[in-house]
Motif scaffolding. Structure first.
Motif, PDB file in Angstrom:
ATOM      1  N   GLU A  58       0.800  -1.231   0.000  1.00  0.00           N
ATOM      2  CA  GLU A  58       0.000   0.000   0.000  1.00  0.00           C
ATOM      3  C   GLU A  58       0.833   1.281   0.000  1.00  0.00           C
ATOM      4  N   SER A  59       1.885   1.324   0.824  1.00  0.00           N
ATOM      5  CA  SER A  59       2.584   2.596   1.038  1.00  0.00           C
ATOM      6  C   SER A  59       3.710   2.867   0.058  1.00  0.00           C
ATOM      7  N   GLY A  60       4.115   1.903  -0.765  1.00  0.00           N
ATOM      8  CA  GLY A  60       5.162   2.147  -1.751  1.00  0.00           C
ATOM      9  C   GLY A  60       6.555   1.970  -1.172  1.00  0.00           C
ATOM     10  N   PHE A  61       7.562   2.370  -1.960  1.00  0.00           N
ATOM     11  CA  PHE A  61       8.961   2.178  -1.578  1.00  0.00           C
ATOM     12  C   PHE A  61       9.395   3.208  -0.547  1.00  0.00           C
ATOM     13  N   ARG A  62      10.068   2.723   0.498  1.00  0.00           N
ATOM     14  CA  ARG A  62      10.608   3.584   1.553  1.00  0.00           C
ATOM     15  C   ARG A  62      12.019   3.114   1.897  1.00  0.00           C
TER      16      ARG A  62
END
Length: 662
Positions: free
Chosen positions: A409-413
């Motif tokens: 859900e939150s993408g690449f970090r």
């Protein structure tokens, strides 16, 4: 930086140097013919005509040799660039010599006569300097004398050029009278001092050099042939064919030494080609790598800055449930780095296949390399082991780049993990591993520093922010699509600039078991860490430090960190005062950082008297402090600052869970 070094650095960085030199020499040849046609030969005596004709003929040869170098070597190596620079500078001297003769005895062109002669004298110093650079390269001079001589020639180049320029104002070396007639002055010998220093340096280098005698003789002909020419024409006024004589030497150098150099290049190219194939075969490069395994998808690539590089990646099945993943960057470039890379790769894989944890593997390999590392090379390594059944990734970092994690859900970090020291840097180093819980759809992207440090023409770095932007533009793509997007973004950013470092990347997507089973109810994030201490107020400080260390690694905002610290203080204080009797007990704090959503979960566990703080009525904050009942304000504050708060009593334990998102 001195003047000579500035010139050398500029020429070495010029990608189109050989092409530029060809067009320069061709233009000078055409212009020389045009000047002679305009000037006409009727006003010249036979000696002048002979000098001009010889210069034009040699200029034509000069342009053809530049063309040959351009076609055979294109941008060329350092050896070729130095040779072409020497060749073109000699061409400029012949062109200026032609200009000097074509304006001789023309009063209206007196200023032009002075200008081209000043340039002619300055060019002689530059030619000496470039010949010295060429000698250093060909004769492989690297001793202390060569360093001193190089510094001296660099230092003297500026005043030599300035003295040439001074002839605009003071007739030091020559004069041109009102009739346009050039005449040498009594201080002409000063103009030859730089040449003399250069020849002495070259002569000593010839003696000290250990290259073959034939190489010395061919190189020395650049001095010897013009010197013979000078002796033969010394008393013949009007003939200045020294630079034509230099061209004879350059042709000899090209015909003999370049043939040898070409053979070396061909031989080296074959060896490098073989090394490239060996290195490529050492890395897993058949994709899909494990088509029978549906739990994951992986793709990787390596684009070396040279024919062979020092970066490497690897992935291998340790057993049916565990997959090893490695990415590393060896210090240095070329064949030495490639050899060190191969040794490091084998040692890392062997240790992992023997069942060692990531931290044990790094420690073992570091000891093995440090025990016999005379070249003092080192390698940065990120090593992970992924449990394909549970999705739990155990990893350790030896001075490598931070990994990048992607939740569905939150993408690449960016995940700022704990760094240990590089492998091969120092014996006795300990490494600390950590765990990240992946869920189906999670991805991990690992890379070497060549990606964020890719540099464009404006000397700007690609950077981590652009890398994250490129990754998130295709966050739902397969690993191959993700790497293609990053490569495309880097290429677009860098443009025509040279690739400075190896570009190595690996992306893995965790899909879980084919039947969809995996560890339930655990969000994507860092696997929980816990601390257990006596249920006393004195434990608050230690628990707070434990949590703060985890929050700092995950870039928790200061406000959220402060609110969490207050919550820890309040909850632990309540447990210490009310949960147990005189005998006391323990309290466990479990910390879980998540990526989907991004935040932290604190779970307080004690075995004391059952107590649900959520059932306690909130204090009426509209009343004054004197009117309100004592107590309850701390829990109320925790409720207000946390995003979620739950309680359960199970298995004889109080379990209070706080969630804070950021």
């Amino acid at each position: 930086m001195d003047f000579g070094s500035m010139i050398a650095k500029k020429l070495d960085k010029n990608k189109a140097l050989i092409t530029s030199c060809f067009w320069q020499t061709l233009a000078m040849t055409v212009l020389s013919i045009a000047f002679c046609m305009i000037r006409g030969f009727s006003g010249m005596n036979n000696q002048w005509t002979f000098s001009v004709g010889a210069d034009i003929f040699c200029l034509a040869i000069c342009s053809m040799m530049c063309l040959s170098c351009m076609q055979a070597h294109q941008d060329g190596d350092e050896y070729t660039r130095i040779f072409v620079t020497l060749l073109t500078t000699n061409g400029w001297e012949m062109f200026l010599d032609i200009c000097c003769w074509t304006v001789q005895d023309i009063p209206s062109l007196r200023l032009v006569n002075i200008t081209v002669n000043v340039m002619y004298y300055a060019g002689s110093a530059l030619l000496t300097y470039f010949f010295w650079r060429y000698v250093n390269k060909v004769l492989e001079v690297g001793n202390r004398f060569a360093k001193i001589a190089n510094n001296l020639l660099n230092l003297l180049l500026i005043p030599t050029v300035l003295l040439c320029v001074s002839n605009f104002f003071v007739p030091l070396y020559f004069s041109v009278d009102n009739a346009g007639v050039y005449t040498r002055r009594e201080y002409f010998f000063i103009s030859q001092l730089y040449l003399a220093v250069g020849l002495v340096a070259v002569g000593v280098s010839f003696i000290m050099s250990r290259v073959r005698l034939r190489t010395k003789l061919v190189t020395g002909s650049f001095v010897l042939i013009p010197l013979i020419n000078q002796l033969l024409t010394r008393y013949t006024f009007g003939i200045s064919t020294s630079y034509c004589a230099s061209m004879v030497s350059i042709v000899l150098i090209y015909g003999v030494l370049f043939a040898e150099q070409e053979n070396k290049i061909v031989s080296t190219s074959k060896e490098l080609g073989l090394a490239t194939r060996i290195q490529s075969d050492m890395l897993p490069n058949n994709f899909p790598a494990f088509p029978e395994r549906k739990e994951f998808d992986v793709f990787a690539s390596m684009n070396p800055a040279k024919e062979v590089g020092g970066d490497f990646y690897d992935f291998f099945l340790i057993d049916e449930e565990n997959l090893g993943i490695v990415i590393a960057d060896v210090s240095g470039k070329g064949i030495p780095a490639a050899l060190f890379m191969m040794a490091s790769k084998i040692l890392l894989q062997n240790a992992s296949m023997n069942g060692k944890t990531p931290e044990e593997t790094l420690r073992t390999v570091n000891e093995q390399i440090c025990s016999n590392n005379r070249e003092e090379m080192f390698v940065t390594v990120w090593l992970g082991v992924l449990n394909l059944r549970t999705g739990l990734l155990t990893a350790a970092n030896a001075g490598h780049e931070y990994p990048i994690i992607c939740s569905p859900e939150s993408g690449f970090r960016l995940y700022k993990d704990r760094h240990g020291f590089v492998i091969g840097g120092m014996a006795g180093v300990k490494y600390r591993q950590y765990e990240i819980q992946l869920v189906p759809g999670s991805k991990i992207f690992i890379y070497t520093d060549g990606v964020p440090e890719a540099t464009n023409a404006a000397n700007e770095l690609f950077g981590t922010d652009r890398l994250l932007e490129a990754l998130n533009s295709v966050k739902d793509g397969a690993p191959r699509e993700i790497l293609d997007a990053v490569n495309s973004a880097v290429s677009k950013f860098v443009g025509d600039s040279d690739q400075f470092d190896d570009l190595t990347m690996l992306c893995l997507q965790y899909k879980g078991k084919e039947d969809g089973t995996y560890m339930d109810n655990i969000p994507c994030g860092v696997a929980p860490e816990k601390i257990t201490l006596p249920a006393k107020t004195q434990s608050i400080e230690a628990m707070t430090e434990f949590v703060d260390a985890i929050l700092d690694e995950n870039e928790c905002p200061k406000k959220a960190k402060m609110q969490l610290n207050v919550a820890i203080d309040e909850i632990v204080c309540n447990i210490a005062n009310y949960a147990y009797g005189k005998d006391g007990g323990e309290v466990t704090l479990r910390v879980n950082v998540t990526y989907d959503p991004h935040g932290v979960t604190l779970t307080f566990i004690d075995s004391g008297t059952p107590y649900d703080p959520l059932k306690k009525p909130d204090p009426d904050t509209s009343l004054s402090a004197e009117e309100r009942q004592i107590g309850g304000l701390g829990i109320f504050l925790v409720k207000k600052t946390m995003d979620d708060m739950t309680y359960e009593f199970t298995g004889g334990q109080n379990i209070l869970t706080l969630r804070k998102y950021f």
